[in-house]
Each structure stands twice: as C-alpha cells, then as structure tokens.
Enzyme design. Structure first.
Site, mmCIF file in Angstrom:
data_model
loop_
_atom_site.group_PDB
_atom_site.id
_atom_site.type_symbol
_atom_site.label_atom_id
_atom_site.label_comp_id
_atom_site.label_asym_id
_atom_site.label_seq_id
_atom_site.Cartn_x
_atom_site.Cartn_y
_atom_site.Cartn_z
ATOM 1 C CB SER A 1 97.710 57.658 11.580
ATOM 2 O OG SER A 1 97.117 56.957 10.519
ATOM 3 C CE1 TYR B 1 90.084 54.193 9.804
ATOM 4 C CE2 TYR B 1 92.406 54.025 9.218
ATOM 5 C CZ TYR B 1 91.257 54.778 9.357
ATOM 6 O OH TYR B 1 91.277 56.111 9.066
ATOM 7 C CB THR C 1 89.035 55.282 13.040
ATOM 8 O OG1 THR C 1 90.141 55.951 13.642
ATOM 9 C CG2 THR C 1 88.314 56.234 12.114
ATOM 10 C CE LYS D 1 90.373 60.591 15.263
ATOM 11 N NZ LYS D 1 90.020 60.572 13.845
ATOM 12 C CG HIS E 1 88.173 60.781 9.485
ATOM 13 N ND1 HIS E 1 88.111 59.456 9.821
ATOM 14 C CD2 HIS E 1 89.392 60.934 8.902
ATOM 15 C CE1 HIS E 1 89.226 58.840 9.446
ATOM 16 N NE2 HIS E 1 90.024 59.724 8.899
ATOM 17 N N GLY F 1 94.013 67.977 14.412
ATOM 18 C CA GLY F 1 94.550 67.155 13.329
ATOM 19 C C GLY F 1 95.430 67.907 12.357
HETATM 20 C C1 LIG Z 1 95.831 64.533 6.591
HETATM 21 C C2 LIG Z 1 94.941 63.876 7.597
HETATM 22 C C3 LIG Z 1 95.055 62.514 7.813
HETATM 23 C C4 LIG Z 1 94.234 61.884 8.748
HETATM 24 N N1 LIG Z 1 94.395 60.554 8.987
HETATM 25 C C5 LIG Z 1 93.603 59.938 9.887
HETATM 26 C C6 LIG Z 1 93.753 58.558 10.161
HETATM 27 O O1 LIG Z 1 94.631 57.897 9.602
HETATM 28 N N2 LIG Z 1 92.913 57.988 11.056
HETATM 29 C C7 LIG Z 1 91.936 58.709 11.707
HETATM 30 O O2 LIG Z 1 91.184 58.161 12.503
HETATM 31 N N3 LIG Z 1 91.799 60.025 11.492
HETATM 32 C C8 LIG Z 1 92.603 60.657 10.606
HETATM 33 N N4 LIG Z 1 92.455 61.990 10.389
HETATM 34 C C9 LIG Z 1 91.436 62.752 11.157
HETATM 35 C C10 LIG Z 1 92.043 63.354 12.431
HETATM 36 O O3 LIG Z 1 92.385 62.350 13.352
HETATM 37 C C11 LIG Z 1 91.057 64.308 13.121
HETATM 38 O O4 LIG Z 1 89.856 63.613 13.381
HETATM 39 C C12 LIG Z 1 90.736 65.572 12.323
HETATM 40 O O5 LIG Z 1 91.845 65.995 11.578
HETATM 41 C C13 LIG Z 1 90.316 66.686 13.284
HETATM 42 O O6 LIG Z 1 89.956 67.828 12.604
HETATM 43 P P1 LIG Z 1 90.921 69.096 12.419
HETATM 44 O O7 LIG Z 1 91.900 68.720 11.346
HETATM 45 O O8 LIG Z 1 89.992 70.155 11.972
HETATM 46 O O9 LIG Z 1 91.603 69.379 13.723
HETATM 47 C C14 LIG Z 1 93.280 62.644 9.474
HETATM 48 C C15 LIG Z 1 93.196 64.021 9.270
HETATM 49 C C16 LIG Z 1 94.004 64.642 8.354
HETATM 50 C C17 LIG Z 1 93.882 66.129 8.164
#
Ligand SMILES: Cc1cc2nc3c(=O)[nH]c(=O)nc-3n(C[C@H](O)[C@H](O)[C@H](O)COP(=O)(O)O)c2cc1C
Length: 381
Positions: free
Chosen positions: A109, A136, A162, A240, A266, A323
């Site tokens: 990230s 981003y 993203t 994404k 997300h 994630g």
């Molecule tokens: C705590 C947290 C922080 C996240 N931060 C970002 C991020 O900075 N950028 C991004 O594109 N997605 C972010 N995501 C989304 C993840 O990349 C991913 O799309 C998502 O967690 C997938 O779903 P899952 O948690 O059910 O596996 C984040 C998810 C979580 C849980």
C-alpha cells in the site's frame, strides 16, 4: 489458542479479535456504512457448490501459476492493505518475509507504515519475489510520480492503480472511534513534511487539513490519468477496484496498455451496497477475455478458504488476493502468523482441487461449479 493448534482461517480471525484494540480491529474488519458489501462478499461464495469429479489420479496436484514473469506457488497474492504496523511492530516487513517464503506475491500500500524499499528488502533476504505498488493518483501529481519512480527503481514489477477510491468510503467506525494512526507510527512512503495533512485525510478530518495536495484526485478520468501514468513508468499497470464489464472494456481499450484488473470493492470499505466481487467476476472475465487484447483478471473480497479460491478460479479468475487475513496473522504472531495463514490456504486449496478431481489449475473450469437457481435448486453453470 497456540498458533500450532490453529487449523483454519477462522481460528486466526477469532484469535486476532482478542488481541487487537477495538479501534484497530474495527478499522481492519469493518466496511463502509452498515457493512453490506462486506457481508455480500462473504455470502456470494455460498451461491456456488463444487461438482466433484472422481477417479482422476490426484496424487500429484499442481498449483503453481506464472505471472509477472515469475512463478507463484499457488494463485494467491497479498492484497495491499495500509498501516500494517498497527497489527504488529514488524508490519509490512513481516508480511514480505512470509510472502517470499511461501512463494506468494505482495501488493504494498501507498499508505504502508514501512517504506516501499524496506518492504522489498525484508522479503529479498529470503529470495526473489514480485512486489506491486498500490497507487492513488493524488492532486499533487509530483507525489504520485515520486512513488512510481521509487517503486520502479526498487525493482517493483507493477502498479495496482486503485480506482474505487475517488473519495474515502464512509466508514462509521473511523468516525465513532476517532481513528488516528498511533503517534509512534508514520507513513514513510511520503516525505516527513507531508505526513501530517495526509493522516488528516486518512482520518477523514477535512477541517484540520492544511494542504490538500496529497489527497486523492477525484477528478481523474480514463482519458487523461491512465496515459499520464503510462508516460511515467514501464512497469505493468493493473487497475484495482474494477467491477463492471463496461469498465473492463475501457481498460482493455486504453492506450495505457493495461495488463490486468483486480475485481475488487476494496473489501467492502468503499461503496456501500456494492455488488459482491464474486458476483461481478463473471461479467468482468467475459469482457476481459473476449477483447482483442485479453487482460489478466484477479479478484479479492471475502476469500477465507481454499474452496473460495477454487470457486473464484472456476469463474475465470487468474488469481485471488487476500486483504484482512494477513493482518490477522500479523496480529497473532507477526511473520509466523502470516506464514501460518498462507500454509492453511495453500493446503486447503490443494485439498479442494484433489477432492474435486482437478490435477492442474486448467482442470478448474466453470463446469467445476453448480449455482443456485430460482426455486433453490443447484444447476451446472
Ligand atoms: C485495513 C485495510 C487497509 C486497506 N488499505 C488499502 C489501501 O491502502 N489501498 C487499496 O487499494 N486497498 C486497500 N485495502 C483493500 C485490500 O487491498 C483488498 O481489496 C481487500 O481487503 C480484500 O478483501 P478481504 O479483506 O475480504 O480479503 C485495505 C483493506 C484493509 C482491510
């Protein structure tokens, strides 16, 4: 429960709940608003059952998959999630080590609590791996450009741009808990002077913002932003947060030479009541594979078991991302916790393949699944 006694991802999820503070736990686990998209991501997997083929010599099931010119040990990668040092002091470094040891690629990230170069260096101690920078496009393009250049120089293989976050999702937990990055942590992918206003953006407190140049540019479009990104990097560009066939077609037609998409909402943290990603997947696959320039398709959201990975692949995904699971692993036992999670998922996936009669990934096809139809009966896809 000791880590050695944990046998499934649910065990890790329960253990993480008892370790993390309420504020961090809710920041990790909750979605936007009432959490409808989080719930849909999970329940979508139950709409499918696996059709079991038998007597097919499954004594040597193969799970390896090629991507970015390298081989992943099974078609799963770590999704980029921000601020991993809130889960464990070694944060992204621990995740990188576990990912490399498991042969699993890693998305990093922009909002990591470890510099992107240091994340890769930690993993590199145990071998080569593929790193993808989650990006981003900020109002201040120079900030974005610096990140891209740094990632390319460090040896990252791709950008995950993203696209589902022109504005931060409406996350009740962050407001109610007055979420802030703990003061001992920072976001070293940005210069020190820029961290203050950025964190205020992260907490959604626009009133305190001194400088809005490093917030997401909510005016970006297909026509301008993607060619601009292409003009500053040779890395593969993946999008994404794509969830419709219309947008997949735009991605395929883009002069930015997009290589792949991640079907994602997300983790249910952005648009409330967004479609479950597993429900979006078939239309996205259809559009991605039928054009003149086929795109790679990965999917994330709600994957918790080996059978979930199997179902996503049967619906046409080339790979999946997770994630929250690595965050739970980190919270429990740092690197060892993430390794445990990856071991469980790989073993379950291999086991599902064997029981379903699939020796190789190409044996996993739509005919491996049945879907619930009107009247509640299941029928072959
Ligand atoms: C705590 C947290 C922080 C996240 N931060 C970002 C991020 O900075 N950028 C991004 O594109 N997605 C972010 N995501 C989304 C993840 O990349 C991913 O799309 C998502 O967690 C997938 O779903 P899952 O948690 O059910 O596996 C984040 C998810 C979580 C849980």
């Amino acid at each position: 429960m000791a880590l050695s006694n944990m046998i499934c991802i649910r065990d890790l999820e329960v253990a993480a709940k008892s370790i993390l503070s309420k504020t961090v736990l809710e920041y990790f686990n909750d979605g936007s608003e009432e959490g409808l998209a989080v719930a849909s991501n999970l329940s979508a997997f139950d709409k499918y059952k696996i059709r079991q083929r038998v007597l097919r010599d499954v004594s040597n099931v193969k799970t390896e998959k090629k991507a970015f010119g390298k081989t992943m040990s099974f078609p799963l990668a770590i999704a980029p999630s921000g601020m991993q040092c809130m889960a464990h002091e070694n944060g992204e470094r621990a995740t990188a080590r576990a990912a490399t040891k498991a042969g699993v690629f890693m998305g990093v990230s922009t909002f990591a609590t470890t510099a992107l170069e240091d994340v890769k260096r930690s993993g590199d101690e145990f071998g080569e791996n593929v790193y993808l920078l989650q990006l981003y496009i900020f109002k201040n393009r120079k900030t974005t450009e610096n990140l891209v250049k740094r990632a390319e120089k460090a040896g990252y293989k791709g950008i995950l741009l993203t696209c589902d976050t022109p504005k931060l999702g409406n996350r009740y937990n962050m407001t109610r808990n007055n979420f802030k990055l703990p003061p001992h942590l920072n976001l070293p992918n940005f210069g020190k002077e820029k961290v203050g206003p950025l964190i205020q953006h992260v907490v959604g407190d626009g009133s305190k913002q001194e400088d809005d140049s490093n917030i997401n540019d909510d005016s970006i479009t297909w026509d301008e932003a993607l060619p601009w990104l292409r003009s500053i990097t040779n890395m593969e560009i993946w999008l994404k947060g794509i969830s419709t066939a219309e947008d997949v077609r735009l991605a395929a037609q883009s002069p930015a030479n997009v290589a792949g998409i991640v079907v994602s909402n997300h983790g249910g943290r952005q648009l409330e009541s967004a479609m479950a990603t597993l429900d979006s997947l078939p239309e996205c696959v259809q559009a991605a594979k039928s054009g003149n320039r086929p795109l790679q398709v990965w999917v994330d959201g709600g994957i918790k078991k080996g059978s979930d990975i199997f179902k996503a692949l049967a619906l046409g995904a080339d790979g999946v991302m997770i994630g929250r699971i690595p965050l739970w692993g980190l919270a429990i036992a740092g690197e060892q916790g993430v390794s445990k999670a990856l071991e469980i998922l790989k073993a379950e996936f291999q086991h599902t393949m064997a029981l379903a009669g699939c020796k190789t990934l190409s044996d996993i096809t739509p005919s491996s699944l049945a879907r619930v139809t009107e009247g509640g009966f299941y029928a072959k896809l």
